[in-house]
Write a protein that holds these residues in place. Structure first.
Motif, PDB file in Angstrom:
ATOM      1  N   HIS A 169     -16.407   3.932  -8.252  1.00 41.53           N
ATOM      2  CA  HIS A 169     -15.613   4.407  -7.038  1.00 41.53           C
ATOM      3  C   HIS A 169     -14.157   4.458  -7.288  1.00 41.53           C
ATOM      4  CE1 HIS A 169     -19.705   3.718  -5.281  1.00 41.53           C
ATOM      5  NE2 HIS A 169     -19.305   4.309  -4.446  1.00 41.53           N
TER       6      HIS A 169
ATOM      7  N   ARG B  80     -10.190   5.071  -7.064  1.00 42.74           N
ATOM      8  CA  ARG B  80      -9.138   4.941  -6.219  1.00 42.74           C
ATOM      9  C   ARG B  80      -8.258   6.191  -6.003  1.00 42.74           C
ATOM     10  NH1 ARG B  80      -5.745   1.423  -8.611  1.00 42.74           N
ATOM     11  NH2 ARG B  80      -7.344   1.614 -10.442  1.00 42.74           N
ATOM     12  N   ALA B  81      -7.577   6.698  -5.101  1.00 43.22           N
ATOM     13  CA  ALA B  81      -6.735   7.895  -5.141  1.00 43.22           C
ATOM     14  C   ALA B  81      -5.229   7.664  -4.793  1.00 43.22           C
ATOM     15  CB  ALA B  81      -7.440   8.807  -4.093  1.00 43.22           C
ATOM     16  N   VAL B  82      -4.292   8.575  -5.239  1.00 40.34           N
ATOM     17  CA  VAL B  82      -2.906   8.342  -4.590  1.00 40.34           C
ATOM     18  C   VAL B  82      -2.971   9.010  -3.038  1.00 40.34           C
ATOM     19  CG1 VAL B  82      -0.783   9.153  -4.964  1.00 40.34           C
ATOM     20  CG2 VAL B  82      -2.028   8.611  -7.052  1.00 40.34           C
ATOM     21  N   GLU B  83      -3.518   8.104  -2.174  1.00 39.64           N
ATOM     22  CA  GLU B  83      -3.190   8.572  -0.847  1.00 39.64           C
ATOM     23  C   GLU B  83      -2.635   7.360   0.115  1.00 39.64           C
ATOM     24  OE1 GLU B  83      -7.489   9.199  -0.001  1.00 39.64           O
ATOM     25  OE2 GLU B  83      -7.730  11.014  -1.177  1.00 39.64           O
TER      26      GLU B  83
ATOM     27  N   TRP C 256     -12.467   0.638  -8.141  1.00 43.30           N
ATOM     28  CA  TRP C 256     -11.984  -0.566  -7.660  1.00 43.30           C
ATOM     29  C   TRP C 256     -12.745  -1.640  -8.285  1.00 43.30           C
ATOM     30  CZ3 TRP C 256      -9.328  -0.747  -3.030  1.00 43.30           C
ATOM     31  CH2 TRP C 256      -9.196   0.632  -2.314  1.00 43.30           C
TER      32      TRP C 256
ATOM     33  N   ARG D 298       0.938  -1.359  -0.174  1.00 46.27           N
ATOM     34  CA  ARG D 298      -0.017  -0.016  -0.022  1.00 46.27           C
ATOM     35  C   ARG D 298       0.991   1.325   0.050  1.00 46.27           C
ATOM     36  NH1 ARG D 298      -5.199  -0.767   0.600  1.00 46.27           N
ATOM     37  NH2 ARG D 298      -6.042  -2.971   0.927  1.00 46.27           N
TER      38      ARG D 298
ATOM     39  N   PRO E  13      -3.371   6.549  -9.702  1.00 46.04           N
ATOM     40  CA  PRO E  13      -3.742   5.468  -9.238  1.00 46.04           C
ATOM     41  C   PRO E  13      -3.592   4.490 -10.522  1.00 46.04           C
ATOM     42  CG  PRO E  13      -5.326   6.885  -8.716  1.00 46.04           C
ATOM     43  CD  PRO E  13      -4.577   7.499  -9.608  1.00 46.04           C
TER      44      PRO E  13
ATOM     45  N   GLY F 196      -2.299   4.582   2.610  1.00 45.30           N
ATOM     46  CA  GLY F 196      -3.266   3.582   2.713  1.00 45.30           C
ATOM     47  C   GLY F 196      -4.170   3.066   1.515  1.00 45.30           C
ATOM     48  N   GLN F 197      -3.789   3.623   0.384  1.00 47.54           N
ATOM     49  CA  GLN F 197      -4.550   3.154  -0.925  1.00 47.54           C
ATOM     50  C   GLN F 197      -3.634   2.068  -1.392  1.00 47.54           C
ATOM     51  OE1 GLN F 197      -7.454   4.378  -3.016  1.00 47.54           O
ATOM     52  NE2 GLN F 197      -8.171   4.860  -0.820  1.00 47.54           N
ATOM     53  N   PRO F 198      -3.968   1.196  -2.072  1.00 52.62           N
ATOM     54  CA  PRO F 198      -3.136  -0.051  -2.839  1.00 52.62           C
ATOM     55  C   PRO F 198      -1.829   0.853  -3.505  1.00 52.62           C
ATOM     56  CG  PRO F 198      -5.494  -0.296  -3.428  1.00 52.62           C
ATOM     57  CD  PRO F 198      -5.547   0.984  -2.652  1.00 52.62           C
TER      58      PRO F 198
END
Length: 433
Positions: free
Chosen positions: A388, A390-393, A382, A21, A47, A395-397
């Motif tokens: 929905h 995903r984001a570059v944050e 996802w 992650r 992402p 905790g994200q994958p």
């Protein structure tokens, strides 16, 4: 690994530490001992792209199959030349894909026999729903009496074919070079053994992108076999087991019946409509009320738009491959390529969603254009929630796509050539040398 000097879509310059992650985001992150470092040189980080509707084995097979439809083949003479030059594969068959009736009409066994009387030939219609076999192929399947050699792909005959070896590694290399870090296989007849085989290919590194599946929750409808009661019963059964459904709708009639079945059976939060190639105005509110996600392919406007303009009544042109109208109606929308039945380039699909330009330069459905950021985000979803993003944050994958250009240029071009690196679970799956 540490990715240095990249730019988020909002223009923020940063470094990113990523493993399974995203672990850290900030400027001036220090390199840890033994850590892999990638210099993003100011390019955009996104992402990783997820293609929400593909057919993996077919896409792999298509790499070494004869292309027998537009734009490579557009006339009967070209069809004959392409087949006559083709060499049988290791299974002894000539496999051709992408055929469309505009090339030489309704192809049948007699037409194929005239060109290739001896080697077994199977030609896939570009819809993916039909195969045309010559007499040599039909004899091998003990179907010599079949009248025309035109067989539905979902019929039992296909199980008699020896499966052609598919090079998933080559397909994987092509996908990660496009910035793709995940795919959803939408093959309807995919069995448990097939799914296990694909997952093992991913686990062993033969196929890099993450894999999700629609099967066994996908159903393909045919206009001549629409049965509202049976469809409602199937959906009810899936929902009773706590599972969502994905219904293939490429005609207005199929969508209307599906909407009626979902109203009768009730919905699951992750129910999907695949393709939604034709959506009448009256159905926009229906889809929003049901809360389904539409996974659609505007790339077909760019690939087949001129044929739509010629063959589809003008009054229906604004109903084809809608995107903006679905968004305005508050329907969840995600994009995909439908590879290999569509060109497997998500960036081309994004451009098609933005510009709606046909091969000849005409514009089909100008009111369905969306912005470049919107089109891009429709490949961020996802696997189980395609609408929905995903984001570059933190905790994200740890699945990222790095582009060689800053955000403004990247959004203006939406071009696969900009992909400079692809990261899956914190590991470089692709990097430009």
């Amino acid at each position: 690994m540490l990715i240095q000097r990249v730019t988020l879509l909002d223009g923020t310059a940063t470094d990113i530490r990523v493993g399974a992650r995203i672990e850290e985001i900030g400027t001036g992150l220090a390199v840890r001992p033994g850590e892999t470092v990638l210099d993003g040189r100011g390019g955009t980080v996104l992402p990783g792209l997820h293609d929400h509707h593909v057919h993996l084995r077919s896409a792999a097979s298509a790499i070494d199959s004869v292309q027998l439809g537009p734009p490579a083949v557009t006339t009967k003479d070209q069809l004959g030349q392409a087949l006559s030059r083709a060499a049988p594969g290791p299974d002894g068959w000539i496999r051709a894909v992408g055929y469309h009736d505009s090339v030489a009409g309704e192809l049948d066994r007699a037409a194929l026999d005239a060109v290739m009387p001896n080697a077994p030939v199977r030609v896939q219609h570009r819809s993916g729903a039909l195969w045309i076999l010559n007499s040599a192929a039909l004899r091998l399947l003990e179907m010599a009496d079949h009248p025309d050699g035109r067989l539905r792909a979902a019929d039992p005959w296909s199980r008699a074919l020896a499966r052609r070896h598919t090079d998933l590694a080559e397909l994987s290399r092509r996908l990660v070079a496009l910035g793709i870090t995940g795919v959803t296989d939408a093959t309807p007849e995919l069995g448990a053994d097939d799914m296990v085989s694909l997952m093992m290919a991913h686990r062993h590194g033969e196929f890099w992108p993450r894999i999700a599946f629609l099967a066994p929750g996908k159903i393909i409808l045919h206009d001549d076999q629409l049965d509202l009661e049976a469809l409602t019963e199937w959906i009810t059964g899936r929902h009773r087991d706590g599972q969502p459904v994905a219904v293939h709708c490429v005609t207005a009639a199929q969508l209307v019946v599906t909407i009626a079945a979902l109203r009768a059976a009730g919905t699951h939060p992750r129910d999907r409509i695949e393709h939604a190639a034709v959506v009448a105005d009256d159905n926009l509110a229906d889809l929003a009320d049901l809360g389904v996600t539409v996974v659609t392919q505007p790339n077909f406007v760019a690939e087949r738009g001129d044929q739509y303009l010629a063959e589809v009544p003008a009054a229906e042109h604004d109903q084809l491959w809608r995107v903006a109208s679905l968004c305005k109606a508050n329907v969840g929308v995600a994009l995909s390529t439908d590879a290999p039945f569509g060109r497997g380039d998500p960036w081309a699909a994004m451009r098609a969603a933005v510009h709606r330009t046909t091969p000849s330069g005409s514009v089909l459905g100008i009111n369905e254009c969306v912005s470049a950021p919107t089109a891009l985000a429709m490949f961020f979803g996802w696997a189980d929630q395609p609408a929905h993003p995903r984001a570059v944050e933190v905790g994200q994958p740890g699945d990222l796509c790095v582009l060689s250009a800053p955000p403004a240029a990247a959004l203006a071009e939406l071009d696969a050539e900009l992909v400079s690196a692809t990261v899956i679970a914190g590991t470089l799956a692709y990097v430009v040398a």
